[in-house]
Write an enzyme that holds these catalytic residues in place. Structure first.
Site, short mmCIF file in Angstrom:
data_model
loop_
_atom_site.label_atom_id
_atom_site.label_comp_id
_atom_site.label_asym_id
_atom_site.label_seq_id
_atom_site.Cartn_x
_atom_site.Cartn_y
_atom_site.Cartn_z
N SER A 80 -9.78 1.37 2.61
CA SER A 80 -8.90 2.19 1.81
C SER A 80 -7.80 1.42 1.08
O SER A 80 -7.22 1.95 0.14
CB SER A 80 -8.25 3.25 2.70
OG SER A 80 -7.42 2.64 3.67
N LYS B 6 0.86 -1.20 0.00
CA LYS B 6 0.00 0.00 0.00
C LYS B 6 0.89 1.23 0.00
O LYS B 6 1.94 1.25 0.65
CB LYS B 6 -0.89 -0.04 1.25
CG LYS B 6 -1.95 1.04 1.33
CD LYS B 6 -2.83 0.85 2.58
CE LYS B 6 -3.96 1.84 2.69
NZ LYS B 6 -4.84 1.58 3.86
N SER C 53 -9.93 -1.14 6.76
CA SER C 53 -9.31 -0.95 5.45
C SER C 53 -8.51 -2.11 4.89
O SER C 53 -8.04 -2.04 3.76
CB SER C 53 -8.42 0.28 5.47
OG SER C 53 -9.20 1.42 5.29
N1 GLN Z 1 -13.31 3.25 5.79
C1 GLN Z 1 -12.85 3.68 7.07
C2 GLN Z 1 -12.54 5.15 7.00
O1 GLN Z 1 -12.86 5.73 6.02
C3 GLN Z 1 -11.66 2.89 7.50
C4 GLN Z 1 -10.42 3.33 6.84
C5 GLN Z 1 -9.22 2.57 7.29
O2 GLN Z 1 -9.30 1.53 7.94
N2 GLN Z 1 -8.06 3.13 6.96
O3 GLN Z 1 -12.01 5.72 7.88
#
Ligand code: GLN
Length: 505
Positions: A167, A92, A191
């Site tokens: 994400s 990532k 994410s």
């Molecule tokens: N979708 C969640 C957010 O928007 C989790 C994101 C994550 O785990 N980085 O914060």
């Protein structure tokens, strides 16, 4: 050679199998990298999993490995003692790797060159893996669809009109598309697991403190964990094995010994106590196929010898609200460093230093990032701190107590990972609240700090991946892998039928 002529055949093998072929010198490490990039040439224009390929690093690592293998070195004897030697991997784009940019898919960091290596990345490379590149994500990991990337969205390899989740959408899509057998992502509220669910790959969030966060650009430091994506539970377990353990650069990484996770694979389920979280199945908007899939998994676990019961986690209903206070609060602090002076993009023609800060941040950050910083500074401001932040921290404690209560009687909790299969690109971009709901089942685990894995099970009637979340107690990744590997054998998820495999042929 046959393998190089048909790159996707090699790329859909597990990392352990690629490693075996390389170490047996049936295929060279250079040919593995050739195959990985040939497959990417064939399908990544459609998928857009990569932000940046690291061809030079990958070939340098491959050639060095091939040289050592030619000289007679073997894993554990001249080469790292790992079953991942020669396996290609990708990261990532919030993890630093020298020789690549670390952009967090943000304009503000679009030219930022990694000054050092993220510990988890370094450990995976020190195990003999080959670094293919950096993967797309929602900007600074804010999002559930990868549509918040400044560089354009990633597409779901099962249906290019759909999102890969987020994400870590690039990391999940890369594994589903066969671009790499193992990738790393980060999970602050879901994410890793939610994109794992959208793309149909094994995806693990380790217990907080299991894996060092050093070198991964911070979103919410009390929630973030790095973890692996893979198409087999074994590959995920081996990757976790390598990246886990104390790191002197991260004071929150724990000393606790790292068990040999491979011992848990293939072990029988006799005596394993699994609770189905019944209140999770009552959520309004839960897709009926997703619900049926969880109940089916419970039956299979029972048939394989597990003791399956039911439990409720009533306080987890406050998870989403608490998370959207704690997460942005920590993010607003962590993102203060991106000011146009110390890192990245600097606005031109500023009149004074305040103007420089404001313009650089306004030009460099996308709308969701700005929303998070504004929420975060608001809930931390004098007068609101007790009303929001302090209460969210209390909610966090009662959520943890819910888990502790269930884990007094059970080893694992079985739940859905996401309320629906992958949704369409654009479907939720104008409605942040419905986007936030994607993580309703994953967020409580981050707030409590324990571990959970997404396991793909089968395809929905529409041909989209379904799967389940297995939640484990603190530092009990072994039992999570134990149940996941039994279910994996039982389901035999059809990874190779992903349309981009055909597309890349
Ligand atoms: N979708 C969640 C957010 O928007 C989790 C994101 C994550 O785990 N980085 O914060």
């Amino acid at each position: 050679m046959a393998v190089a002529a048909n790159p996707q055949d090699l790329m859909f093998k597990p990392a352990t199998e690629i490693s075996r072929l390389v170490c047996a010198r049936e295929v060279s490490a250079r040919e593995v990298v050739d195959a990985a990039y040939a497959h990417a040439d064939a399908c990544d224009a459609q998928v857009h999993a990569y932000n940046q390929r690291s061809d030079a690093l990958a070939y340098a690592a491959a050639d060095e490995l091939d040289k050592k293998l030619a000289a007679g070195d073997k894993p554990g004897d001249g080469l790292p003692d790992s079953a991942l030697v020669g396996a290609p991997v990708a990261f990532k784009d919030n993890m630093n790797l020298q020789g690549t940019r670390t952009t967090c898919s943000s304009r503000i960091l679009s030219n930022y060159e990694s000054a050092y290596d993220c510990t988890a990345v370094r450990r995976l490379l020190d195990a003999g893996t080959l670094p293919l590149g950096k993967l797309n994500m929602d900007e600074f990991a804010f999002g559930s669809s990868t549509e918040n990337s400044a560089f354009g969205p990633t597409h779901n390899p099962w249906d290019l009109a759909r999102v890969p989740g987020g994400s870590s959408g690039g990391s999940a899509a890369a594994v589903a598309a066969g671009l790499a057998p193992i990738t790393l992502g980060s999970d602050t509220g879901g994410s890793i697991r939610q994109p794992g669910a959208c793309c149909g790959v094994v995806a693990l969030k380790p217990t907080y403190g299991r894996v060092s966060r050093y070198g991964c650009v911070a979103f919410a430091s009390s929630l973030d964990q790095i973890g692996p994506f893979a198409r087999t539970v074994r590959d995920a377990a081996l990757a976790l094995q390598v990246i886990s353990g104390k790191d002197r650069y991260d004071a929150t990484s724990v000393e606790a010994p790292v068990p040999d996770y491979s011992q848990a694979l293939g072990a029988d389920l006799k005596g394993l106590r699994v609770a189905v979280a019944t209140d999770f199945l009552e959520l309004e908007g839960l897709d009926p196929e997703v619900k049926a899939d969880v109940l089916d998994a419970a039956e299979r676990l029972t048939r394989m010898g597990a003791e399956v019961g039911e439990a409720t986690l009533p306080s987890t209903q406050y998870g989403l609200a608490a998370y959207y206070i704690v997460g942005p609060a920590e993010a607003s602090g962590n993102l203060a460093r991106f000011d146009g002076i110390r890192y990245g993009l600097r606005a031109q023609d500023a009149t004074d230093v305040l103007d420089l800060y404001m313009r650089s941040r306004a030009e460099g950050f996308g709308p969701e990032t700005i929303r998070r910083v504004m929420i975060g500074t608001y809930v931390l401001s004098a007068g609101y701190y007790d009303a929001y932040y302090a209460r969210a921290q209390k909610a966090r404690t009662v959520i943890k107590q819910d888990f502790d209560r269930v884990f007094a009687d059970y080893d694992l909790i079985l739940t859905p990972t996401a309320p629906t299969p992958a949704f369409k690109l654009g479907e939720k971009t104008t409605d942040p609240l419905s986007m936030y709901l994607s993580d309703v089942f994953t967020i409580p685990v981050n707030l409590a700090g324990n571990t959970a894995l997404h396991l793909p099970t089968k395809l929905s009637a529409a041909g989209l991946p379904l799967g389940v979340q297995l939640i484990g107690n603190y530092f009990d990744e072994a039992n999570v892998f134990r149940a996941a590997s039994a279910l994996e054998q039982d389901y035999q998820f059809p990874y190779q039928t992903v349309p981009v495999n055909v597309l890349g042929a």
